[in-house]
Every structure is written in C-alpha cells, then in structure tokens.
Write a protein that holds these residues in place. Structure first.
Motif, short mmCIF file in Angstrom:
data_model
loop_
_atom_site.label_atom_id
_atom_site.label_comp_id
_atom_site.label_asym_id
_atom_site.label_seq_id
_atom_site.Cartn_x
_atom_site.Cartn_y
_atom_site.Cartn_z
N HIS A 40 -6.92 7.55 0.88
CA HIS A 40 -6.15 8.13 1.97
C HIS A 40 -5.99 9.63 1.78
O HIS A 40 -6.02 10.14 0.66
N THR A 41 -5.83 10.33 2.89
CA THR A 41 -5.30 11.68 2.89
C THR A 41 -3.79 11.55 2.84
O THR A 41 -3.21 10.73 3.56
N ASP A 43 -6.52 7.44 6.57
CA ASP A 43 -5.87 6.52 5.64
C ASP A 43 -6.48 5.15 5.91
O ASP A 43 -6.27 4.58 6.99
N VAL A 49 -9.92 12.63 -0.55
CA VAL A 49 -9.00 11.50 -0.39
C VAL A 49 -8.78 10.91 -1.78
O VAL A 49 -9.57 11.10 -2.70
N THR A 108 -5.30 3.91 9.30
CA THR A 108 -6.12 4.50 10.37
C THR A 108 -6.86 3.39 11.12
O THR A 108 -7.57 2.58 10.51
N HIS A 137 -5.77 2.36 5.06
CA HIS A 137 -4.80 1.30 5.33
C HIS A 137 -4.18 1.48 6.71
O HIS A 137 -3.86 0.50 7.38
N PRO A 185 2.83 6.01 6.54
CA PRO A 185 2.79 5.06 5.42
C PRO A 185 4.13 4.37 5.23
O PRO A 185 5.16 4.82 5.75
N GLN A 222 0.86 -1.18 0.00
CA GLN A 222 0.00 0.00 0.00
C GLN A 222 0.90 1.23 0.00
O GLN A 222 1.06 1.93 1.00
N LYS A 274 -5.72 1.98 -1.38
CA LYS A 274 -6.90 2.42 -0.64
C LYS A 274 -6.95 3.95 -0.53
O LYS A 274 -5.93 4.63 -0.59
N THR A 325 -3.70 7.06 13.38
CA THR A 325 -3.16 6.83 12.04
C THR A 325 -1.64 6.71 12.11
O THR A 325 -0.97 7.57 12.68
N ALA A 331 -1.52 11.44 6.23
CA ALA A 331 -2.58 11.77 7.18
C ALA A 331 -2.07 11.85 8.61
O ALA A 331 -2.63 12.58 9.43
#
Length: 347
Positions: free
Chosen positions: A162-163, A248, A293, A252, A250, A220, A151, A160, A217, A166
């Motif tokens: 996401h911000t 996010d 997002v 969060t 993935h 990444p 991811q 996925k 969160t 984030a």
C-alpha cells in the motif's frame, strides 16, 4: 551502471542488504547523534509541541555531516527502490515492554523518538492525521491480539502492499519506521516495492490503464471508521517515464475489467521486484511514499511485552500545500469534515 549504483557513486551512500541505499553510522557518529537527542530532550520533552520541533530544527544542523548529507541527497533522488536504511540510531535502554494497544503513541520524547524527529526535519516537516492514533506525531506500530487478522499496523497477518494513506489528498511524502525491538523469530519483514522497478515489467496498455481515473480507494482501518473515500482516481500520475504511485491493495477497488486486469498485473510486477528487510533495533527505514509501496510479512506475536515494536512518523516535503487542512498552522491534519467553515468575509 544501474540507477542505484549511480546514486551510491554520487552520494556516498552504501548499498545495504536487499538493495536498499544505506547510511551506516559509525560508533562515534551514533554517540554524537545520541548526544544531540539528549540535548533535544533536555530542551523540551513534549514531542508534539511547537517548541520541541523548533529546537529540533536547530539541533539538526549539528548532526553528523555524513548523516545530514545522505538524508538530503535521498530527498533529492531516492534511487530505484525509493528506500533508505539508516543504521545506528540510538535506542533508549533499558527498553520498556512493547505496548499492546492499537492507540499506543509517544508524547514524551526519548532518544529514539528524538532521533526520528531529527531525521524527519532533514526531509521536510513531520505530519500526522487527527483521526489516526489521536494525531500523535510519533506512533507505535505494535501487534494487538484482537486485531491480529486485520489489514492494519496492529495486525500480524501478511500486510498487503500500500501507499500510506493512499486515499488522502495530503498523504505523506515519506514514511519513517524505526525499530526498537524485533520480533522473537526475526520473521517479520518490511516489504518494499518500487514503481520505478515495476514499471518496465508492464505492457504499455496496462501502464495507460493505470493512469485513468478508474480506481477508488477507501480509508484504512486505522482511521477508526472515517469513510471519506476518494473520487475515482488514477493509480499512476505524473511523468509517464517516472510516475508516482497511489494505491492500497486492500482498499483500492478497480472500476471495470480493464482496470482490474491492469491492477492485477501491477501487483505481480511489484511482487517480483519486492525487497524484504527484517529490521533490527536501531535501524531506521525511510520510504519515499510517492514511488514505493510497502507491506509486511506475517509473524507470530506473543503479546507479552516482548513483541516487535516500531516508532512511525510521516513527513511532508512541502508543508505549505496542506495549510488549509492544518488547524492553527500546526502539524496535524484535521478530518476534512472537521475543517472550519471559511469566513464569508474572506471569500
């Protein structure tokens, strides 16, 4: 008339495929922008240098009027989708093979990277994060074979929503993605979903739950093992009728059953309003990272130099707010653990 229709009517922006606002440059405007990019590269080709950005600020004033007006108007009012598509950004030819490493960045200016920097300066100031892509202002988004299932920007499985960044207190206000080369099958879609469009689909109880500090969160994978994370925070902040979004899907984690249920229903609402855009060379997507997002559909790379290749840049509308985390008042945000200790004489 919808809010997007009002935006189009008042700013002169066109409505692009999928509902994005759009600035479609004419051939003459593209050539004018190409000339400005060439002048900038001749002035100083070191992308990350203060001299390059200083020259770009001056050259911005000479870009096509319609481009400058559209970018400034989008900055003030990003519409329902929070996304702007600019078509006709010059791309250097011949194009080099697509990089195949996760740390690929641009340090020497080209027509494409110069054009990206010029538009960024119409929105605010470019920024980067020291742990990510070595802190380069212009980063390459390319598929990497060993990271295919991740991811991350180097993966090729569905990414996925996401911000961007984030977890970070100084996450970007805008994310810019300029396409240099599309994937061969034209199957890789940039997926954008706006909280402005998703919010009416949520029950009041879910909206309220998403404003509680019930979500954590983590950073990444692209931050290379930095594990600062966040304190429990809300997903929605600001004006209840027009909130900012920070999550996010993935990374969060909801705390408790009520938080989990609200997040699940938010995911369904965002998926319902999602817009897909298959970027083509010369198209620049500008995303308001506060209300939109984004993600990406899965695709099949060949890892042979002909794969999808985007330039990415982040922008802060207000550079001053992150001053304490930018060493030397530059454009790179240090890892918070790397911040210098305050001088006790100044406390």
């Amino acid at each position: 008339m919808t809010a997007l229709g009002q935006l189009v009517a008042t700013t002169g922006l066109d409505e692009a495929e999928g509902g994005f606002a759009r600035i479609r440059l004419s051939p003459g405007e593209t050539e004018s922008l190409r000339g400005s990019c060439a002048a900038l590269v001749r002035e100083n080709s070191a992308l990350d240098s203060p001299e390059f950005l200083a020259a770009a600020r001056e050259i911005w004033e000479y870009l096509p009027v319609r481009l400058r007006q559209g970018v400034r108007r989008f900055r003030r009012e990003p519409g329902e989708t929070g996304a702007l598509l600019i078509e006709g950004v010059p791309i250097q030819e011949p194009l080099a093979p697509t990089p195949r490493t996760p740390d690929a960045v641009q340090r020497v200016a080209s027509a494409a990277s110069a054009g990206l920097a010029l538009v960024a300066l119409g929105l605010g100031e470019p920024i980067a994060f020291a742990p990510e892509k070595s802190g380069a202002l212009v980063q390459d988004v390319v598929p990497v074979a060993r990271l295919a299932g991740s991811q991350s920007n180097a993966g090729s499985v569905a990414l996925k929503f996401h911000t961007e960044n984030a977890f970070h207190p100084h996450r970007p206000d805008y994310v810019m993605l300029l396409c240099l080369r599309a994937d061969r099958d034209a199957s890789a879609a940039l997926r954008v979903a706006s909280v402005r469009q998703a919010l009416p689909l949520l029950a009041p109880a879910d909206r309220e739950a998403l404003t509680r500090p019930w979500y954590v969160t983590e950073p990444p994978p692209s931050f290379g093992g930095v594990r600062t994370g966040t304190e429990p925070s809300p997903v929605l902040t600001g004006a209840p009728e027009d909130p900012d979004i920070r999550l996010d899907f993935h990374a969060t984690r909801p705390i408790g059953a009520r938080a989990e249920a609200a997040l699940s229903r938010l995911a369904a609402a965002l998926d319902e309003v999602c817009l897909d855009l298959r970027l083509r060379p010369g198209q620049l997507a500008v995303l308001d990272n506060r209300i939109a997002v984004h993600g990406r559909s899965g695709f099949r790379p060949g890892y042979d130099g002909g794969d999808r290749w985007l330039h990415r840049m982040f922008v802060h509308a207000d550079l001053r707010r992150s001053r304490q985390d930018r060493l030397g008042d530059g454009h790179v945000l240090a890892d918070r653990a790397d911040r210098p200790a305050p001088d006790p004489r100044h406390l």
